[in-house]
Write an enzyme that holds these catalytic residues in place. Structure first.
Site, short mmCIF file in Angstrom:
data_model
loop_
_atom_site.label_atom_id
_atom_site.label_comp_id
_atom_site.label_asym_id
_atom_site.label_seq_id
_atom_site.Cartn_x
_atom_site.Cartn_y
_atom_site.Cartn_z
N CYS A 133 -5.69 158.96 -28.44
CA CYS A 133 -5.34 158.75 -27.03
C CYS A 133 -3.85 158.43 -26.90
O CYS A 133 -3.44 157.29 -27.10
CB CYS A 133 -6.19 157.65 -26.42
SG CYS A 133 -5.79 157.33 -24.70
N CYS A 136 -3.00 155.87 -24.26
CA CYS A 136 -3.28 154.47 -24.65
C CYS A 136 -2.23 153.97 -25.63
O CYS A 136 -1.78 152.84 -25.53
CB CYS A 136 -4.64 154.33 -25.32
SG CYS A 136 -5.97 155.27 -24.59
N ASP A 137 -1.90 154.78 -26.62
CA ASP A 137 -1.15 154.26 -27.77
C ASP A 137 0.26 154.83 -27.96
O ASP A 137 1.00 154.36 -28.82
CB ASP A 137 -1.96 154.53 -29.06
CG ASP A 137 -3.31 153.82 -29.03
OD1 ASP A 137 -3.36 152.71 -28.48
OD2 ASP A 137 -4.29 154.37 -29.54
#
Ligand code: NDP
Length: 310
Positions: A133, A136-137
């Site tokens: 992701c 997300c990261d």
């Protein structure tokens, strides 16, 4: 056992549906499934969930959601739905292959899981440089070199997104042609931060000496058979997602990729069965969008039950 609402799944969609349904006095039963808390449990830091200006850990966020749902009367059970029968009402949901529960309505929030390559070295470094992701990261890879695996729209989107932070992004693809849409291909080709590594597969994710972060990828050229090391500090998977819809096959309409097809807002093809979150969304896949659709599903469910006089 008979329930007004059974919610299958306990990620942000399922638990938000549980908060709304319980506050509406429906005392929902939440079947937490094989991975209680959903995909966020594999994320260390969540920085894009509104309300947490300094971020929150995935497990902490899910724990708070569960407590919020149970405070209003939701019952969360560490059980999985192993079969359903939506042919007639009340619906039947089988728990763990043994017990059954009857439900006037069902909210499906079983989510989807990113596909991984299945290498032991990849599993060991998940959350430590291996991610599926970018949204997300990606932020954690500012100024670093990263690789994205895959040649479809997901991989190209991840690669494009990562160029905001990373120094260089290597797109590693097992063929020499991309599967992604032409528009996406043009966008990525025009991005000077992206380099392509064609006809290559990952044989191993190499860690640093302490085994705590990614130091590179051992690649194999599938045409020549030769191996090489690509020095990167992160590996992002973009090889597709699999919705968790196995038990719903033949019961409700699914699209070609197995995602639940919604007919009207959060309604599925069966009246009284609603769906929310990633199991019905191959596009956004965010905790916030899942939570929003969970609220919508609970509201739709509550109104439907009221219309039935239940
Ligand atoms: P796809 O199935 O389209 O692509 C998966 C990619 O991963 C392919 O290039 C495939 O290679 C590669 N791959 C699969 N398994 C492996 C493996 N084991 N090792 C190495 N490579 C592998 O999945 P996507 O998630 O990209 O897209 C799914 C659907 O969602 C598509 O219809 C896509 O168009 C859509 N989508 C749309 C978006 C948008 O409109 N913004 C964004 C994201 C997805 P190969 O090509 O050789 O098969």
């Amino acid at each position: 056992m008979q329930r007004k609402v059974v919610i299958i799944g306990s990620g942000p969609a399922g638990l938000t549906a549980a908060i709304y349904a319980s506050r509406a006095g429906l005392s929902p039963l939440v079947l937490e499934g094989p991975a209680p808390g959903g995909q966020l449990l594999t994320t260390t830091e969540v920085e894009n969930f509104p309300g947490f200006e300094n971020g929150v850990s995935g497990p902490e966020l899910m724990d708070a959601m569960r407590r919020q749902a149970t405070r209003f009367g939701a019952e969360c059970r560490f059980s999985s739905a192993t079969a359903v029968d939506f042919a007639s009402r009340p619906f039947m949901v089988e728990l763990d292959g043994s017990e059954t529960v009857q439900a006037d309505s069902v909210i499906i929030a079983t989510g989807a899981t990113a596909r991984y390559l299945g290498l032991p070295s990849e599993t060991a470094l998940r959350g430590h440089g291996v991610s599926a992701c970018a949204v997300c990261d990606g932020f954690f890879f500012r100024g670093k070199d990263v690789a994205v695996i895959g040649g479809g729209d997901t991989a190209l989107e991840e690669a494009c997104y990562l160029t905001r932070f990373a120094n260089r992004v290597f797109l590693v693809h097992r063929r020499d042609q991309l599967r992604a849409s032409k528009a996406m291909q043009q966008r990525i080709m025009a991005n000077p931060k992206v380099s392509f590594v064609w006809n290559s597969v990952v044989d191993e994710v190499i860690s640093d000496d302490e085994g705590k972060s990614v130091a590179g990828l051992l690649l194999r050229d599938v045409k020549s058979g030769s191996s090489s090391v690509l020095a990167v500090q992160g590996m992002f998977l973009g090889i597709g997602h699999a919705p968790a819809t196995e038990i719903f096959k033949g019961q409700i309409d699914l699209d070609e990729q197995g995602y639940i097809r919604l007919s009207h807002h959060t309604s599925t093809s069966i009246e009284g069965v609603f769906a929310c979150g990633d199991v019905a969304d191959s596009r956004y896949r965010q905790a916030t969008t899942a939570a929003g659709s969970g609220a919508a599903a609970a509201i739709d469910c509550e109104r439907w039950l009221a219309d039935q006089g239940e």
